[in-house]
Design a protein around this motif. Structure first.
Motif, mmCIF file in Angstrom:
data_model
loop_
_atom_site.group_PDB
_atom_site.id
_atom_site.type_symbol
_atom_site.label_atom_id
_atom_site.label_comp_id
_atom_site.label_asym_id
_atom_site.label_seq_id
_atom_site.Cartn_x
_atom_site.Cartn_y
_atom_site.Cartn_z
ATOM 1 N N CYS A 74 69.708 44.174 15.253
ATOM 2 C CA CYS A 74 70.435 44.677 16.430
ATOM 3 C C CYS A 74 69.982 43.897 17.666
ATOM 4 O O CYS A 74 68.925 43.283 17.674
ATOM 5 C CB CYS A 74 70.115 46.167 16.574
ATOM 6 S SG CYS A 74 70.746 46.941 18.060
ATOM 7 N N SER A 109 68.779 44.978 20.319
ATOM 8 C CA SER A 109 67.510 45.491 20.871
ATOM 9 C C SER A 109 66.305 44.786 20.234
ATOM 10 O O SER A 109 65.272 44.621 20.884
ATOM 11 C CB SER A 109 67.393 46.995 20.661
ATOM 12 O OG SER A 109 68.524 47.631 21.199
ATOM 13 N N HIS A 123 64.945 48.157 13.371
ATOM 14 C CA HIS A 123 65.105 49.607 13.544
ATOM 15 C C HIS A 123 66.437 50.078 12.951
ATOM 16 O O HIS A 123 66.894 51.162 13.256
ATOM 17 C CB HIS A 123 65.017 49.981 15.027
ATOM 18 C CG HIS A 123 66.069 49.326 15.850
ATOM 19 N ND1 HIS A 123 66.019 48.000 16.201
ATOM 20 C CD2 HIS A 123 67.220 49.807 16.359
ATOM 21 C CE1 HIS A 123 67.100 47.715 16.887
ATOM 22 N NE2 HIS A 123 67.856 48.786 16.995
ATOM 23 N N CYS A 179 71.509 52.526 13.769
ATOM 24 C CA CYS A 179 71.563 52.321 15.226
ATOM 25 C C CYS A 179 72.949 51.999 15.747
ATOM 26 O O CYS A 179 73.529 52.769 16.494
ATOM 27 C CB CYS A 179 70.566 51.245 15.674
ATOM 28 S SG CYS A 179 70.706 50.892 17.448
HETATM 29 ZN ZN ZN Z 1 69.716 49.003 17.904
#
Ligand code: ZN
Ligand code: APR
Ligand code: ZN
Length: 368
Positions: free
Chosen positions: A40, A42, A61, A167
């Motif tokens: 992702c 992030s 994550h 996520c």
């Molecule tokens: Zn994420």
């Protein structure tokens, strides 16, 4: 017990693939053998050193896998269960959890630090503490999570797609369904058509939006946006997207605008795209301290603004219907995956996300 994990130490330095010791399970822990993990944006923010992260830290994550062991206080989940790992842990009993906002649990705030709910850690190498990003750390052959973060995956859904429900999917779809509660027949604008933005677009479609305007800088992302439900696309490289939205809406502005990038400039564009009575939903995470100026009279005349951390999702409530809509063909998940890569290629895959050609890379880490 030992495992292998991709570890972040310093900004823009390739992740180290190292062997780590797994510490003893705490009573509320679940040990999961990771089979797949999405990458992702992030994770990329951490890799770029967006702030002073706790290091060394196992990144990742968006993980899914099979439960291998559970602590003595764990209920509702057992060895052998196929699970996706949620970003958030939740106690289920505090005011936020009771109000349906597990993402803001007051007892087990797990985002986005690397230290566990009991102040501890779960991985070490030669005595050195290794943190786990979002207390997931799914770029690894094993993860240890609070049991509320392990959500069962239906038998007929592959873990290679289920990992994305950790996520990007709930953050995006939840922003349209939970946060904005998009009204049927409304006009929505979505800034950023990456892994999260495409999910905002399909969330708006599921809610019955009449117009969904997708904005990006890349034509291939805009083509995908149409596949996910966009009715119009705007390439912001050539055109001023706010002026285009105003023209499309006869000067009224959109009912909803979603920012799914995380920059001050696109926050501003999203805000300027809505009309009176409209709602701007900020989904992208900007760097800490990013200024964002608003003329107070706009608020006075009825423009509204909100954030949408994790799409205001409560995993136990929202993941089951996300899987149901995937199985009925209404929610696209396979189409989010650009490529599969082995764990050893994680740094190359982070670089590919950075250059824009990829929506989601899924790391194939172990057999289902
Ligand atoms: Zn994420
Ligand atoms: N205008 C329009 N689109 C832009 C702009 C811009 N100025 N800058 C970047 N984009 C597009 C990129 O081309 C890309 O398609 O935004 C998209 C971002 O997508 P990803 O990199 O895949 O990021 P994603 O995983 O979707 O996450 C987006 O949401 O979860 C939050 O904080 C997280 O910042 C992250 C954001
Ligand atoms: Zn709680």
């Amino acid at each position: 017990m030992k495992t292998r994990a991709a570890v972040y130490r310093e900004p823009n330095v390739p992740l180290d693939i190292v062997e780590l010791d797994i510490c003893n399970l705490a009573p509320q822990d679940v040990l999961v053998r990771i089979t797949h993990s999405g990458i992702c944006h992030s994770d990329l923010h951490v890799y770029h050193g967006s702030r002073d992260w706790e290091t060394p830290m196992i990144l990742g994550h968006e993980g899914a896998g099979v439960v291998e062991d559970v602590g003595e206080g764990v209920t509702g989940i057992k060895s052998g269960d196929r699970v996706v790992l949620s970003l958030v842990a939740s106690c289920g009993r505090c005011r936020s959890c009771a109000a349906g906002f597990a993402n803001r649990c007051q007892v087990l705030p797990a985002f986005p630090i690397g230290t566990y709910y009991d102040g501890g850690h779960r991985f070490e190498k030669d005595g050195e503490v290794h943190h786990s990003f979002c207390t997931v750390g799914s770029f690894a052959e094993h993860a240890v999570v609070h049991f509320s973060k392990a959500v069962r995956v239906p038998d007929d859904v592959g873990l290679d797609v289920a990992c994305l429900v950790g996520c990007g999917v709930p953050t995006g779809v939840g922003s349209a369904v939970n946060t904005a509660q998009v009204r049927r027949g409304s006009t929505c604008v979505v800034y950023g058509c990456g892994g999260v933005g495409l999910n905002v677009i399909q969330g708006c479609r599921l809610m019955g939006a009449a117009e969904i305007v997708a904005v990006d800088l890349l034509d291939d992302k805009l083509a995908l946006a149409e596949r996910f439900g966009a009715t119009r696309t705007l390439n912001a490289t050539d055109d001023d997207p706010v002026a285009a939205v105003m023209e499309l809406t006869g000067g009224r502005g959109a009912d909803y605008a979603f920012e799914v990038i995380g920059t001050g400039a696109t926050y501003k564009n999203a805000w300027n795209s809505i009309g009176m009575g409209g709602l701007a939903v900020m989904v992208g995470g900007p760097p800490a301290g990013t200024p964002f100026h608003i003329d107070a009279t706009e608020i006075y005349f009825g423009k509204a603004l909100t954030g949408s951390m994790y799409g205001n999702s409560s995993p136990a409530r929202d993941f089951p219907w996300i899987f149901d809509l995937y199985r009925s063909g209404e929610l696209l998940l396979d189409e989010l995956i650009t490529q599969h890569r082995p764990l050893n290629d994680v740094t190359a895959a982070l670089d590919e996300l950075d250059t824009g050609g990829v929506v989601r890379t899924v790391l194939d880490i172990g057999e289902e």
